[in-house]
Design a protein around this motif. Structure first.
Motif, short mmCIF file in Angstrom:
data_model
loop_
_atom_site.label_atom_id
_atom_site.label_comp_id
_atom_site.label_asym_id
_atom_site.label_seq_id
_atom_site.Cartn_x
_atom_site.Cartn_y
_atom_site.Cartn_z
N LEU A 29 4.05 -4.47 6.59
CA LEU A 29 3.02 -3.45 6.42
C LEU A 29 2.23 -3.25 7.70
N ASP A 30 1.88 -4.34 8.35
CA ASP A 30 1.12 -4.23 9.60
C ASP A 30 1.87 -3.41 10.64
N GLU A 31 3.20 -3.53 10.64
CA GLU A 31 4.00 -2.85 11.65
C GLU A 31 4.18 -1.36 11.33
N VAL A 32 4.31 -1.03 10.04
CA VAL A 32 4.60 0.37 9.69
C VAL A 32 3.34 1.19 9.43
N PHE A 33 2.22 0.51 9.19
CA PHE A 33 0.99 1.23 8.84
C PHE A 33 0.60 2.21 9.93
N SER A 34 0.59 1.76 11.16
CA SER A 34 0.15 2.63 12.25
C SER A 34 1.18 3.71 12.58
N PHE A 35 2.42 3.53 12.15
CA PHE A 35 3.46 4.52 12.42
C PHE A 35 3.31 5.73 11.51
N ALA A 36 2.83 5.50 10.28
CA ALA A 36 2.64 6.59 9.33
C ALA A 36 1.36 7.36 9.68
N ASP A 37 1.37 8.65 9.40
CA ASP A 37 0.16 9.46 9.58
C ASP A 37 -0.80 9.29 8.42
N VAL A 38 -0.23 9.13 7.23
CA VAL A 38 -1.02 8.94 6.01
C VAL A 38 -0.38 7.85 5.19
N VAL A 39 -1.20 6.92 4.69
CA VAL A 39 -0.72 5.86 3.81
C VAL A 39 -1.38 6.03 2.45
N LEU A 40 -0.57 6.20 1.42
CA LEU A 40 -1.04 6.35 0.05
C LEU A 40 -0.79 5.05 -0.71
N VAL A 41 -1.81 4.60 -1.45
CA VAL A 41 -1.73 3.27 -2.06
C VAL A 41 -2.04 3.35 -3.55
N GLU A 42 -1.11 2.89 -4.38
CA GLU A 42 -1.43 2.68 -5.79
C GLU A 42 -1.99 1.27 -5.90
N ALA A 43 -3.29 1.17 -6.21
CA ALA A 43 -4.01 -0.10 -6.08
C ALA A 43 -4.48 -0.66 -7.42
N ASP A 44 -3.90 -0.19 -8.51
CA ASP A 44 -4.36 -0.59 -9.84
C ASP A 44 -3.20 -0.43 -10.81
N GLY A 45 -3.15 -1.26 -11.84
CA GLY A 45 -2.15 -1.12 -12.89
C GLY A 45 -2.81 -0.80 -14.21
N SER A 46 -2.12 -0.04 -15.07
CA SER A 46 -2.76 0.38 -16.32
C SER A 46 -1.83 0.40 -17.52
N LYS A 47 -0.63 -0.15 -17.38
CA LYS A 47 0.32 -0.20 -18.51
C LYS A 47 0.59 1.18 -19.09
N ARG A 48 0.49 2.20 -18.25
CA ARG A 48 0.73 3.60 -18.63
C ARG A 48 -0.24 4.09 -19.70
N MET A 49 -1.40 3.48 -19.80
CA MET A 49 -2.45 3.98 -20.68
C MET A 49 -3.33 4.95 -19.90
N PRO A 50 -4.05 5.85 -20.59
CA PRO A 50 -4.86 6.84 -19.88
C PRO A 50 -6.21 6.32 -19.38
N LEU A 51 -6.67 5.16 -19.87
CA LEU A 51 -7.93 4.58 -19.41
C LEU A 51 -7.73 3.12 -19.06
N LYS A 52 -8.64 2.60 -18.23
CA LYS A 52 -8.57 1.19 -17.87
C LYS A 52 -9.94 0.63 -17.55
N MET A 53 -10.13 -0.64 -17.93
CA MET A 53 -11.26 -1.43 -17.47
C MET A 53 -10.70 -2.57 -16.62
N PRO A 54 -10.95 -2.58 -15.33
CA PRO A 54 -10.36 -3.63 -14.49
C PRO A 54 -11.01 -4.98 -14.73
N ARG A 55 -10.22 -6.02 -14.60
CA ARG A 55 -10.75 -7.37 -14.68
C ARG A 55 -11.18 -7.82 -13.29
#
Length: 236
Positions: free
Chosen positions: A95-121
């Motif tokens: 990741l450190d090597e490719v991060f600067s190569f990309a112009d934009v980095v998109l990150v999915e940073a949460d899981g939700s079991k495909r439910m429409p709402l979530k309360m993070p722990r």
């Protein structure tokens, strides 16, 4: 209106993270396509787990393979295979090597079991230090549905809500409890997805509850709306 415009993502933002539930992956893929059409090299990754891509994947690849894919096609979904269905994060060295190569980095940073709402722990979401724009997503298809069926980890906040089903006035306090501290720290907005399911007027009423920038719309229909005069400048 393009999604990047509706979200009011600054041109300077390089690492855009999606948290919450109800459309994170779809939102990130839509952003990826818009940036790609602008000639950007777009890298899509996860800090937790996400479903394996149907195309454009570089799984268990080297940094050089990921960079080659970005250079050739302008888009790569990169991660480590976790199971037959899901991938996990990239190794940090890659990741450190490719991060600067990309112009934009998109990150999915949460899981939700495909439910429409979530309360993070505690410990969630898993945001990279490089995150400079945060989109908190919620799915309005949860309205009038039993909490246990539509809210991931509802047990963490069950004492906050007296009703057995999700009401319009429940969306803001739920997201505030789960993600409010992040809203004070990172520039971004809330996106209420699936407005076509419950009606545009209802979605607009719910958006009015938010003191942070909030828009409503439909990723499926590619329609997005926000309160008049609502901008990041006044609240983030």
């Amino acid at each position: 209106m393009l999604l990047t415009e509706a979200l009011q993502i600054p041109p300077s933002a390089r690492c855009i993270c999606a948290v919450g539930a109800g459309g994170k992956t779809s939102l990130l893929y839509e952003l990826a396509e818009e940036y790609r059409q602008k000639g950007k090299r777009v890298l899509l990754i996860t800090t937790t787990k996400m479903y394996l891509p149907e195309k454009d994947g570089v799984l268990d690849g080297t940094a050089e393979e990921i960079k080659e894919k970005l250079e050739r096609d302008g888009f790569a979904v990169a991660g480590s295979v976790f199971s037959e269905e899901k991938m996990g994060p990239l190794p940090q060295a890659i990741l450190d090597e490719v991060f600067s190569f990309a112009d934009v980095v998109l990150v999915e940073a949460d899981g939700s079991k495909r439910m429409p709402l979530k309360m993070p722990r505690q410990g969630e979401p898993v945001l990279p230090e490089t995150c400079d724009f945060l989109v908190t997503v919620a799915g309005l298809s949860a309205l009038e549905q039993p909490w246990e069926q539509v809210c991931h980890r509802f047990a963490l906040v069950s004492s906050m809500f007296s009703g057995k089903t999700v009401a319009e006035g429940d969306i803001f306090p739920l997201l505030q409890a789960g993600y409010g501290t992040l809203w004070d720290e990172i520039q971004g907005c809330v996106f209420l997805n699936q407005a076509e399911v419950v009606g545009w007027d209802r979605a607009e009423r719910i958006a009015a509850d938010f003191s942070v920038p909030c828009l409503w719309g439909s990723l499926r229909q590619k329609q997005y709306y926000r309160k008049e005069g609502d901008s990041h400048e006044r609240s983030i």
